[in-house]
Design a protein around this motif. Sequence first.
Motif, short mmCIF file in Angstrom:
data_model
loop_
_atom_site.label_atom_id
_atom_site.label_comp_id
_atom_site.label_asym_id
_atom_site.label_seq_id
_atom_site.Cartn_x
_atom_site.Cartn_y
_atom_site.Cartn_z
N PRO A 134 60.39 10.27 44.16
CA PRO A 134 60.61 9.35 45.28
C PRO A 134 59.30 8.65 45.68
O PRO A 134 58.21 9.20 45.49
N SER A 135 59.44 7.46 46.23
CA SER A 135 58.26 6.75 46.71
C SER A 135 58.14 6.88 48.23
O SER A 135 59.13 7.06 48.94
N LEU A 136 56.90 6.78 48.69
CA LEU A 136 56.59 6.82 50.11
C LEU A 136 55.43 5.86 50.33
O LEU A 136 54.28 6.26 50.47
N ASP A 137 55.74 4.57 50.34
CA ASP A 137 54.68 3.56 50.39
C ASP A 137 54.16 3.32 51.79
O ASP A 137 52.97 3.03 51.98
N GLY A 138 55.03 3.40 52.79
CA GLY A 138 54.60 3.14 54.16
C GLY A 138 54.17 4.39 54.88
O GLY A 138 54.60 5.50 54.55
N PHE A 139 53.30 4.23 55.88
CA PHE A 139 52.92 5.34 56.74
C PHE A 139 53.48 5.17 58.15
O PHE A 139 53.39 6.06 58.98
N GLN A 173 61.66 19.73 40.33
CA GLN A 173 60.32 19.21 40.55
C GLN A 173 60.39 17.90 41.34
O GLN A 173 61.08 16.96 40.93
N LEU A 174 59.68 17.84 42.46
CA LEU A 174 59.65 16.63 43.27
C LEU A 174 58.25 16.04 43.20
O LEU A 174 57.28 16.66 43.64
N TRP A 175 58.17 14.86 42.60
CA TRP A 175 56.89 14.19 42.39
C TRP A 175 56.85 12.92 43.24
O TRP A 175 57.46 11.91 42.91
N LEU A 176 56.11 12.95 44.33
CA LEU A 176 55.99 11.80 45.22
C LEU A 176 55.02 10.77 44.65
O LEU A 176 54.08 11.12 43.94
#
Length: 313
Positions: A134-139, A173-176
Motif C-alpha cells: 500500500p502507498s502512504l504519500d500524504g502526511f 507481508q505488508l510493504w508500505l
Amino acid sequence: MESYRHIFGPVPSRRLGRSLGISPLPDKTCNYSCVYCQLGRTVHMTNTRSLFYPVEEITEEFDRWLRQEEGAADRFDVVTVVGEGEPTLYAGLGDLLAALQERTDKPLAVITNSALLTDPAVAEELLLADIVLPSLDGFDEDSFRRVDRPYGRLDFQEITAALGRFSRLYTGQLWLEIMLVESLNDREEAIPLYQGLLKDIRHDRLYINTPVRPPAEPSVRPVSPDRLARFAQELGGVSIDALTTGAFHSEVTDDYEAVLGIIRRHPMNQYEIAGFLEARQADPVPLLTRLEEDPGVETVRYKGYVTYRHRPQ
C-alpha cells in the motif's frame, strides 16, 4: 506468438524481483490522479468497483501464458496484480486471487493506493494475497490532496485509519511505500507526522521512493538523494535508491511487438529498451525511430532520458 490483454512481463521490480503482472482494469482507471504517476493522468476517474472483465477471462489467459513454453513458470518470482490504475477497483479481486493461488505456488502481490481499504469487502479480499504493497504519500489531508489528487470526497484520516486496521488483521507481508515529491510532502516538519502515522500501521517493510520516470505533471521534481536518505533513516525505511532492478523479459518473438507489450503496462526509457533488444540480438536504433513515429506511443523527455509509454486511444 499471441499477445495478451491482462498478462504482462515479467518486468523488473526493485522490490519484487521478476514480476509477472496481472491487469484486471481498463487503461488508467483509478480513484487517484497522482501528480507523479508514470502512466500519465488518470483517464477513467472512479471510486466504484466494477467487474471490468470476467475472472475466467483473466485466469484462462494466465493458463495460456504458463503453457506457452516449457519453463515459463521459472521466469518470474512473483505474480503482481496491479493494472494501469487501482486494482482494488476490480470487483472480482478476491475470486481472482483465489484462482491464481490454485495455479501457481509463487507469491501473490497486490499494489494498492490504500483508498478502498475503507471497504470491509476489499480488506477481506486482500487477506488472500501473500504481499500487499500500500502507498502512504500524504502526511495530512492537504499533502494527500496535493500529491494523490483523490476522487471526490475520499478522506485522508479515514483511509489511514483503515490501513491501520487492515495491517493488524493481515498475516502476510505488508510493504508500505511513501513517494516523496519535492516541495509537496518532503519538508522537515513532515517527518514527525509520518512517524505518528507509521506507529499505527503494522508493516514489515517501508520503502521511501521518489519519481524516477516521467510523471503525470511536468512540474513534479524528485527529491535529492540526501533528502531521500534522511527520510529513510528517520522513518526506519529503505531508500529505493538502495535497490537494483533486473532485466525486462517478453515471450513475444517480434521485437517491436514485444516492446509495445511491455510499455502498455510499464514505461521504458531508451536505455532499458536498448538493453532489452541487445539481449535479443536486435538493433535498437530502427525500433526507437519507429516508436517515435507510432501514434500509440507517447515519447517523454525527462531528466536526460527519453521514456516511451502507452498513449490510450
